[in-house]
Design a protein around this motif. Sequence first.
Motif, PDB file in Angstrom:
ATOM      1  N   HIS A  81       0.814  -1.212   0.000  1.00 56.38           N
ATOM      2  CA  HIS A  81       0.000   0.000   0.000  1.00 56.38           C
ATOM      3  C   HIS A  81       0.851   1.268   0.000  1.00 56.38           C
ATOM      4  O   HIS A  81       1.761   1.418   0.802  1.00 56.38           O
ATOM      5  CB  HIS A  81      -0.917   0.017   1.219  1.00 56.38           C
ATOM      6  N   SER A  82       0.537   2.160  -0.941  1.00 53.34           N
ATOM      7  CA  SER A  82       1.221   3.461  -0.981  1.00 53.34           C
ATOM      8  C   SER A  82       0.222   4.565  -1.319  1.00 53.34           C
ATOM      9  O   SER A  82       0.580   5.569  -1.908  1.00 53.34           O
ATOM     10  CB  SER A  82       2.353   3.431  -2.013  1.00 53.34           C
ATOM     11  N   GLY A  83      -1.033   4.338  -0.951  1.00 53.79           N
ATOM     12  CA  GLY A  83      -2.069   5.320  -1.224  1.00 53.79           C
ATOM     13  C   GLY A  83      -3.002   4.849  -2.329  1.00 53.79           C
ATOM     14  O   GLY A  83      -2.597   4.115  -3.224  1.00 53.79           O
ATOM     15  N   PHE A  84      -4.254   5.280  -2.241  1.00 50.90           N
ATOM     16  CA  PHE A  84      -5.255   4.916  -3.230  1.00 50.90           C
ATOM     17  C   PHE A  84      -5.499   6.078  -4.191  1.00 50.90           C
ATOM     18  O   PHE A  84      -5.401   7.238  -3.795  1.00 50.90           O
ATOM     19  CB  PHE A  84      -6.578   4.547  -2.554  1.00 50.90           C
ATOM     20  N   PRO A  85      -5.822   5.789  -5.443  1.00 44.96           N
ATOM     21  CA  PRO A  85      -6.158   6.864  -6.387  1.00 44.96           C
ATOM     22  C   PRO A  85      -7.443   7.559  -5.954  1.00 44.96           C
ATOM     23  O   PRO A  85      -8.380   6.919  -5.480  1.00 44.96           O
ATOM     24  CB  PRO A  85      -6.354   6.130  -7.716  1.00 44.96           C
ATOM     25  N   VAL A  86      -7.479   8.872  -6.079  1.00 45.16           N
ATOM     26  CA  VAL A  86      -8.656   9.636  -5.640  1.00 45.16           C
ATOM     27  C   VAL A  86      -9.313  10.384  -6.791  1.00 45.16           C
ATOM     28  O   VAL A  86     -10.242  11.159  -6.576  1.00 45.16           O
ATOM     29  CB  VAL A  86      -8.273  10.638  -4.526  1.00 45.16           C
ATOM     30  N   ASP A  87      -8.864  10.139  -8.007  1.00 41.82           N
ATOM     31  CA  ASP A  87      -9.428  10.799  -9.178  1.00 41.82           C
ATOM     32  C   ASP A  87     -10.807  10.209  -9.478  1.00 41.82           C
ATOM     33  O   ASP A  87     -10.937   9.030  -9.822  1.00 41.82           O
ATOM     34  CB  ASP A  87      -8.492  10.596 -10.374  1.00 41.82           C
ATOM     35  N   SER A  88     -11.853  11.020  -9.352  1.00 34.58           N
ATOM     36  CA  SER A  88     -13.209  10.523  -9.564  1.00 34.58           C
ATOM     37  C   SER A  88     -13.491  10.204 -11.033  1.00 34.58           C
ATOM     38  O   SER A  88     -14.524   9.619 -11.353  1.00 34.58           O
ATOM     39  CB  SER A  88     -14.230  11.544  -9.065  1.00 34.58           C
ATOM     40  N   ALA A  89     -12.558  10.562 -11.929  1.00 32.83           N
ATOM     41  CA  ALA A  89     -12.734  10.243 -13.343  1.00 32.83           C
ATOM     42  C   ALA A  89     -12.321   8.809 -13.663  1.00 32.83           C
ATOM     43  O   ALA A  89     -12.569   8.324 -14.766  1.00 32.83           O
ATOM     44  CB  ALA A  89     -11.926  11.205 -14.208  1.00 32.83           C
ATOM     45  N   ILE A  90     -11.694   8.138 -12.719  1.00 32.94           N
ATOM     46  CA  ILE A  90     -11.303   6.745 -12.942  1.00 32.94           C
ATOM     47  C   ILE A  90     -12.556   5.881 -13.033  1.00 32.94           C
ATOM     48  O   ILE A  90     -13.488   6.018 -12.243  1.00 32.94           O
ATOM     49  CB  ILE A  90     -10.381   6.260 -11.807  1.00 32.94           C
ATOM     50  N   ASP A  91     -12.556   4.982 -13.993  1.00 31.70           N
ATOM     51  CA  ASP A  91     -13.733   4.144 -14.213  1.00 31.70           C
ATOM     52  C   ASP A  91     -13.759   2.910 -13.316  1.00 31.70           C
ATOM     53  O   ASP A  91     -14.833   2.417 -12.959  1.00 31.70           O
ATOM     54  CB  ASP A  91     -13.785   3.709 -15.680  1.00 31.70           C
ATOM     55  N   CYS A  92     -12.590   2.405 -12.948  1.00 32.78           N
ATOM     56  CA  CYS A  92     -12.533   1.201 -12.112  1.00 32.78           C
ATOM     57  C   CYS A  92     -11.306   1.236 -11.224  1.00 32.78           C
ATOM     58  O   CYS A  92     -10.196   1.529 -11.694  1.00 32.78           O
ATOM     59  CB  CYS A  92     -12.509  -0.054 -12.996  1.00 32.78           C
ATOM     60  N   ILE A  93     -11.509   0.951  -9.943  1.00 32.89           N
ATOM     61  CA  ILE A  93     -10.404   0.787  -8.998  1.00 32.89           C
ATOM     62  C   ILE A  93     -10.538  -0.600  -8.391  1.00 32.89           C
ATOM     63  O   ILE A  93     -11.591  -0.956  -7.849  1.00 32.89           O
ATOM     64  CB  ILE A  93     -10.431   1.847  -7.878  1.00 32.89           C
ATOM     65  N   ALA A  94      -9.483  -1.403  -8.501  1.00 28.16           N
ATOM     66  CA  ALA A  94      -9.466  -2.747  -7.923  1.00 28.16           C
ATOM     67  C   ALA A  94      -8.403  -2.797  -6.841  1.00 28.16           C
ATOM     68  O   ALA A  94      -7.233  -2.496  -7.109  1.00 28.16           O
ATOM     69  CB  ALA A  94      -9.185  -3.779  -9.003  1.00 28.16           C
ATOM     70  N   ILE A  95      -8.800  -3.148  -5.621  1.00 21.70           N
ATOM     71  CA  ILE A  95      -7.875  -3.185  -4.489  1.00 21.70           C
ATOM     72  C   ILE A  95      -7.869  -4.597  -3.931  1.00 21.70           C
ATOM     73  O   ILE A  95      -8.871  -5.097  -3.424  1.00 21.70           O
ATOM     74  CB  ILE A  95      -8.269  -2.170  -3.403  1.00 21.70           C
ATOM     75  N   ASP A  96      -6.714  -5.228  -4.024  1.00 19.97           N
ATOM     76  CA  ASP A  96      -6.546  -6.633  -3.646  1.00 19.97           C
ATOM     77  C   ASP A  96      -6.107  -6.758  -2.184  1.00 19.97           C
ATOM     78  O   ASP A  96      -5.351  -5.916  -1.676  1.00 19.97           O
ATOM     79  CB  ASP A  96      -5.475  -7.243  -4.556  1.00 19.97           C
ATOM     80  N   ASP A  97      -6.563  -7.821  -1.511  1.00 21.06           N
ATOM     81  CA  ASP A  97      -6.095  -8.183  -0.167  1.00 21.06           C
ATOM     82  C   ASP A  97      -6.270  -7.059   0.843  1.00 21.06           C
ATOM     83  O   ASP A  97      -5.327  -6.708   1.571  1.00 21.06           O
ATOM     84  CB  ASP A  97      -4.622  -8.614  -0.216  1.00 21.06           C
ATOM     85  N   ILE A  98      -7.464  -6.520   0.942  1.00 22.27           N
ATOM     86  CA  ILE A  98      -7.668  -5.392   1.854  1.00 22.27           C
ATOM     87  C   ILE A  98      -7.485  -5.799   3.313  1.00 22.27           C
ATOM     88  O   ILE A  98      -7.307  -4.927   4.177  1.00 22.27           O
ATOM     89  CB  ILE A  98      -9.048  -4.731   1.661  1.00 22.27           C
ATOM     90  N   ASN A  99      -7.506  -7.075   3.602  1.00 15.58           N
ATOM     91  CA  ASN A  99      -7.265  -7.538   4.976  1.00 15.58           C
ATOM     92  C   ASN A  99      -5.852  -7.206   5.445  1.00 15.58           C
ATOM     93  O   ASN A  99      -5.558  -7.292   6.644  1.00 15.58           O
ATOM     94  CB  ASN A  99      -7.492  -9.046   5.078  1.00 15.58           C
ATOM     95  N   CYS A 100      -4.970  -6.824   4.508  1.00 16.41           N
ATOM     96  CA  CYS A 100      -3.587  -6.456   4.858  1.00 16.41           C
ATOM     97  C   CYS A 100      -3.440  -4.978   5.225  1.00 16.41           C
ATOM     98  O   CYS A 100      -2.347  -4.546   5.612  1.00 16.41           O
ATOM     99  CB  CYS A 100      -2.647  -6.778   3.703  1.00 16.41           C
ATOM    100  N   LEU A 101      -4.492  -4.179   5.094  1.00 16.75           N
ATOM    101  CA  LEU A 101      -4.395  -2.744   5.343  1.00 16.75           C
ATOM    102  C   LEU A 101      -4.228  -2.449   6.831  1.00 16.75           C
ATOM    103  O   LEU A 101      -4.935  -3.025   7.664  1.00 16.75           O
ATOM    104  CB  LEU A 101      -5.644  -2.031   4.820  1.00 16.75           C
ATOM    105  N   ASP A 102      -3.320  -1.524   7.135  1.00 16.75           N
ATOM    106  CA  ASP A 102      -3.177  -1.109   8.534  1.00 16.75           C
ATOM    107  C   ASP A 102      -4.253  -0.078   8.870  1.00 16.75           C
ATOM    108  O   ASP A 102      -5.098   0.269   8.025  1.00 16.75           O
ATOM    109  CB  ASP A 102      -1.775  -0.563   8.798  1.00 16.75           C
TER     110      ASP A 102
END
Length: 226
Positions: A81-102
Amino acid sequence: MMQQLLLDIRPLPSPLLENFQPGRNAELLHMLSGILSGRERERFVYLWGERGCGKSHLLQATVAAYTQRDLKAVYCSAKNHSGFPVDSAIDCIAIDDINCLDASAQIELFNLYNQLRDEGHTFLLLSGTVAPMYLAMRQDLVTRLGWGLVFQVHELTEAEKIQAMKTHAADRGFDISMEICLYLLRHGRRDLPSLMMTLDALDRYSLAQQRPITIPLLRELLQVAS
């Protein structure tokens, strides 16, 4: 020579929805295809399942499908993890293994979820190892995950893996016996990508040694690879 054979294995095809072996996941695959085509309007989907069941394949394949349609899509792994995209123009965001997030990254994801719900059209596809109610994460985020669609990704059965191995071998121009398939399932890594890579290495080793594909040949390969 064996090490060189292992290094020279042809890479597996890039993850695509078309080369995902659905098994018991046909409904999930149909749903993702429906979202891509606009037939389905769901914007938040959470996938869960054990390691090797195909979650990462589906997330990366969905991003690839959006990209092929000249749409903006991004794949993130929570393990790096190094930050998530915040651009609302993005059509799809896929985030894998969220159980690893602090804890701080969980806040980021919570805020992203709210932002996308209120402002954007973005499709958010997430994955984790367990169903939302069993995630050891902040409760308000767990609640958000339950608002969208939740699918368990089922690992292929042994019979389905055997069929997938036989199909892969036939596509590469060689045949494998049931005995070879069963030995691989008993003594090798059981996830599908590892099985396919081992089959490719076995084919190359058989050609280099000018020996038929047999259990002794496979045993030699596995001993060196381990």
